[in-house]
Design a protein around this motif. Structure first.
Motif, PDB file in Angstrom:
ATOM      1  N   GLU A 312       0.861  -1.188   0.000  1.00 46.76           N
ATOM      2  CA  GLU A 312       0.000   0.000   0.000  1.00 46.76           C
ATOM      3  C   GLU A 312       0.893   1.232   0.000  1.00 46.76           C
ATOM      4  O   GLU A 312       1.661   1.454   0.941  1.00 46.76           O
ATOM      5  CB  GLU A 312      -0.895   0.018   1.233  1.00 46.76           C
ATOM      6  CG  GLU A 312      -1.771   1.258   1.313  1.00 46.76           C
ATOM      7  CD  GLU A 312      -2.522   1.370   2.631  1.00 46.76           C
ATOM      8  OE1 GLU A 312      -3.276   2.342   2.780  1.00 46.76           O
ATOM      9  OE2 GLU A 312      -2.324   0.498   3.491  1.00 46.76           O
ATOM     10  N   VAL A 313       0.823   2.016  -1.061  1.00 44.43           N
ATOM     11  CA  VAL A 313       1.657   3.204  -1.188  1.00 44.43           C
ATOM     12  C   VAL A 313       0.916   4.398  -0.608  1.00 44.43           C
ATOM     13  O   VAL A 313      -0.223   4.694  -0.987  1.00 44.43           O
ATOM     14  CB  VAL A 313       2.037   3.476  -2.658  1.00 44.43           C
ATOM     15  CG1 VAL A 313       2.763   4.805  -2.792  1.00 44.43           C
ATOM     16  CG2 VAL A 313       2.913   2.340  -3.188  1.00 44.43           C
ATOM     17  N   VAL A 314       1.556   5.074   0.318  1.00 49.26           N
ATOM     18  CA  VAL A 314       0.991   6.268   0.944  1.00 49.26           C
ATOM     19  C   VAL A 314       1.863   7.453   0.590  1.00 49.26           C
ATOM     20  O   VAL A 314       3.080   7.432   0.803  1.00 49.26           O
ATOM     21  CB  VAL A 314       0.926   6.122   2.481  1.00 49.26           C
ATOM     22  CG1 VAL A 314       0.358   7.383   3.110  1.00 49.26           C
ATOM     23  CG2 VAL A 314       0.086   4.911   2.860  1.00 49.26           C
ATOM     24  N   ARG A 315       1.252   8.484   0.032  1.00 47.33           N
ATOM     25  CA  ARG A 315       1.974   9.725  -0.251  1.00 47.33           C
ATOM     26  C   ARG A 315       1.572  10.738   0.814  1.00 47.33           C
ATOM     27  O   ARG A 315       0.490  11.331   0.757  1.00 47.33           O
ATOM     28  CB  ARG A 315       1.667  10.247  -1.651  1.00 47.33           C
ATOM     29  CG  ARG A 315       2.058   9.276  -2.746  1.00 47.33           C
ATOM     30  CD  ARG A 315       2.137   9.925  -4.103  1.00 47.33           C
ATOM     31  NE  ARG A 315       3.359  10.714  -4.247  1.00 47.33           N
ATOM     32  CZ  ARG A 315       3.806  11.203  -5.402  1.00 47.33           C
ATOM     33  NH1 ARG A 315       3.111  10.984  -6.504  1.00 47.33           N
ATOM     34  NH2 ARG A 315       4.903  11.903  -5.462  1.00 47.33           N
ATOM     35  N   PRO A 316       2.403  10.964   1.816  1.00 46.83           N
ATOM     36  CA  PRO A 316       2.020  11.819   2.948  1.00 46.83           C
ATOM     37  C   PRO A 316       1.752  13.256   2.515  1.00 46.83           C
ATOM     38  O   PRO A 316       2.396  13.785   1.605  1.00 46.83           O
ATOM     39  CB  PRO A 316       3.237  11.737   3.877  1.00 46.83           C
ATOM     40  CG  PRO A 316       3.945  10.486   3.479  1.00 46.83           C
ATOM     41  CD  PRO A 316       3.728  10.363   2.009  1.00 46.83           C
ATOM     42  N   GLU A 317       0.807  13.873   3.193  1.00 47.33           N
ATOM     43  CA  GLU A 317       0.463  15.264   2.917  1.00 47.33           C
ATOM     44  C   GLU A 317       1.253  16.230   3.792  1.00 47.33           C
ATOM     45  O   GLU A 317       1.094  17.442   3.677  1.00 47.33           O
ATOM     46  CB  GLU A 317      -1.035  15.474   3.111  1.00 47.33           C
ATOM     47  CG  GLU A 317      -1.872  14.664   2.124  1.00 47.33           C
ATOM     48  CD  GLU A 317      -3.359  14.856   2.304  1.00 47.33           C
ATOM     49  OE1 GLU A 317      -3.748  15.499   3.305  1.00 47.33           O
ATOM     50  OE2 GLU A 317      -4.119  14.375   1.455  1.00 47.33           O
ATOM     51  N   LEU A 318       2.080  15.692   4.675  1.00 49.19           N
ATOM     52  CA  LEU A 318       2.946  16.483   5.543  1.00 49.19           C
ATOM     53  C   LEU A 318       4.270  15.726   5.667  1.00 49.19           C
ATOM     54  O   LEU A 318       4.354  14.546   5.313  1.00 49.19           O
ATOM     55  CB  LEU A 318       2.318  16.656   6.932  1.00 49.19           C
ATOM     56  CG  LEU A 318       1.093  17.563   7.049  1.00 49.19           C
ATOM     57  CD1 LEU A 318       0.423  17.370   8.408  1.00 49.19           C
ATOM     58  CD2 LEU A 318       1.479  19.029   6.863  1.00 49.19           C
ATOM     59  N   PRO A 319       5.327  16.369   6.169  1.00 49.46           N
ATOM     60  CA  PRO A 319       6.570  15.625   6.411  1.00 49.46           C
ATOM     61  C   PRO A 319       6.337  14.398   7.277  1.00 49.46           C
ATOM     62  O   PRO A 319       5.473  14.396   8.163  1.00 49.46           O
ATOM     63  CB  PRO A 319       7.449  16.670   7.118  1.00 49.46           C
ATOM     64  CG  PRO A 319       6.968  17.983   6.589  1.00 49.46           C
ATOM     65  CD  PRO A 319       5.480  17.810   6.438  1.00 49.46           C
ATOM     66  N   LEU A 320       7.106  13.366   7.038  1.00 54.58           N
ATOM     67  CA  LEU A 320       6.881  12.080   7.700  1.00 54.58           C
ATOM     68  C   LEU A 320       6.979  12.188   9.217  1.00 54.58           C
ATOM     69  O   LEU A 320       6.297  11.436   9.931  1.00 54.58           O
ATOM     70  CB  LEU A 320       7.881  11.045   7.179  1.00 54.58           C
ATOM     71  CG  LEU A 320       7.663   9.610   7.659  1.00 54.58           C
ATOM     72  CD1 LEU A 320       6.282   9.096   7.254  1.00 54.58           C
ATOM     73  CD2 LEU A 320       8.757   8.695   7.132  1.00 54.58           C
TER      74      LEU A 320
END
Length: 405
Positions: A312-320
């Motif tokens: 499952e690929v997650v593209r974060p909307e904030l820094p990790l």
């Protein structure tokens, strides 16, 4: 399931932030004697960490875990700080920057969004508009001393205090080049020989290097979570992510393992196929099901990670660091050599999360990789504190296309 703070790899990049945070309010003032110039979400996060540290100083510790303030209104610098966002083109970076800008406004800081790369005349308009505030600023904070834009702005400022906040592991290379008196060159550039643009820009770069060298009239400080040995006269202030811990989380932990992606393929350092094999091997060895993408990773590579490897690929909307602190996050987080092996242990202190790092096998490097790449990446791993080392976990040839987990 993708957490609220992330989004699928192919989803749109929203323009507005909806990130819950304990608001830190402060009075707004007409003057901003401190200017901060940022071009990435991580830089803006570290400006907020610096502002918090300047206001409160180092936080007392309890059993090795920094003490955190309770939920309350905090006023770091009030309205004295103006954050200038020199907006990049990349949509993912812009989306994260917009969310970080909202968090900065929640702290009572001013934010000025500049379309600094909006066309041929944009740089001239931006520099012209910022010349006045730069000359009046008492203190200037920058996130990327390698940036030509920032170097140009540094030639204008008369500030008596210059602060460099982390832009990831590049801070380590910046400090070493500053100490040796070398021209500033990013570590992953294969050819360090100056090109035509470098030669044209050389006077500006040399001026910026002089500005970043302390003297009797100007102090230079580095605010970092990286292990660095500064040159004489340069002050180092430790970044322990106290603001992140004070305003985010603590996270809910899942039973699984999460993988953290890097842009080493996109920067030409690591071969794409070798990288996918390494991700597949780590996922199989550690039972990982989620892959947190770096904001610069290509869509095609992420599609392969999702489709061929079943992650499952997650593209974060904030820094990790913020995403992990909010959770949910795995009890173990595995990364290749990158900034997060230094920052996540700080941001997640006391939560029970284990951060692990897998070295880059020299055989994975491309023929275009900089000669410095192997040594630099090894140094990133070797100098990381509070992380666990994990071995390579390669898969047999052809296994990637069959799916791994």
């Amino acid at each position: 399931m993708t957490p609220p703070e992330g989004r699928p790899a192919d989803g749109p990049v929203p323009e507005a932030a909806e990130a819950p945070v304990r608001r830190l309010r402060g009075p707004r003032r007409p003057e901003a004697p401190t200017l901060a110039f940022v071009e990435s979400p991580v830089q803006l996060l570290n400006v907020l960490e610096w502002a918090y540290r300047v206001t409160y100083g180092p936080r007392p510790s309890l059993e090795g875990v920094p003490r955190q303030p309770g939920a309350r209104d905090i006023t770091p610098l009030g309205g004295d700080l103006l954050v200038v966002v020199l907006a990049p083109h990349d949509p993912m970076t812009r989306g994260q920057l917009r969310r970080m800008a909202e968090l900065a406004r929640d702290q009572g800081h001013g934010v000025r969004w500049e379309e600094a790369r909006g066309g041929p005349g944009a740089p001239f308009a931006t520099v012209g508009a910022l010349a006045g505030p730069l000359r009046r600023a008492r203190r200037v904070v920058i996130g990327d001393p390698f940036s030509r834009y920032v170097q140009l702005l540094l030639t204008i400022t008369r500030a008596r205090e210059l602060i460099v906040v982390d832009d990831g592991t590049a801070t380590m290379e910046f400090v070493s080049q500053l100490a040796r008196g070398e021209r500033f060159v990013r570590w992953h550039r294969r050819d360090a020989t100056p090109g035509a643009r470098d030669i044209i820009f050389a006077p500006v770069s040399a001026s910026a290097r002089r500005k970043l060298t302390p003297n009797n009239h100007r102090s230079v400080e580095i605010f970092t979570s990286m292990p660095v040995e500064p040159p004489p006269g340069v002050t180092v202030m430790a970044n322990d992510f106290a603001w992140t811990r004070a305003t985010q989380g603590p996270p809910t932990l899942t039973r699984g393992t999460d993988l953290v992606g890097t842009s080493l393929v996109e920067t030409g350092v690591v071969d794409p196929e070798r990288y996918l094999e390494a991700v597949a091997g780590l996922a199989r060895a550690h039972g990982a099901t989620r892959y947190f993408a770096h904001r610069r990773e290509s869509t095609d590579k992420l599609r392969r990670i999702a489709g061929e490897l079943g992650l499952e690929v997650v593209r974060p909307e904030l820094p990790l660091e913020l995403i992990a602190r909010r959770g949910p996050i795995g009890r173990t987080v595995v990364s290749f050599p990158s900034t997060v092996v230094h920052t996540l242990p700080q941001a997640l202190a006391g939560t029970g999360v284990t951060v692990a790092v897998c070295d880059i096998d020299p055989a994975w490097l491309t023929e275009h990789a900089s000669p410095r790449a192997e040594g630099f990446l090894s140094g990133v791993t070797g100098s990381a504190r509070a992380v666990r080392r994990v071995p390579y976990a390669p898969v047999p040839s052809g296994r990637v296309a069959e799916g791994t987990p």
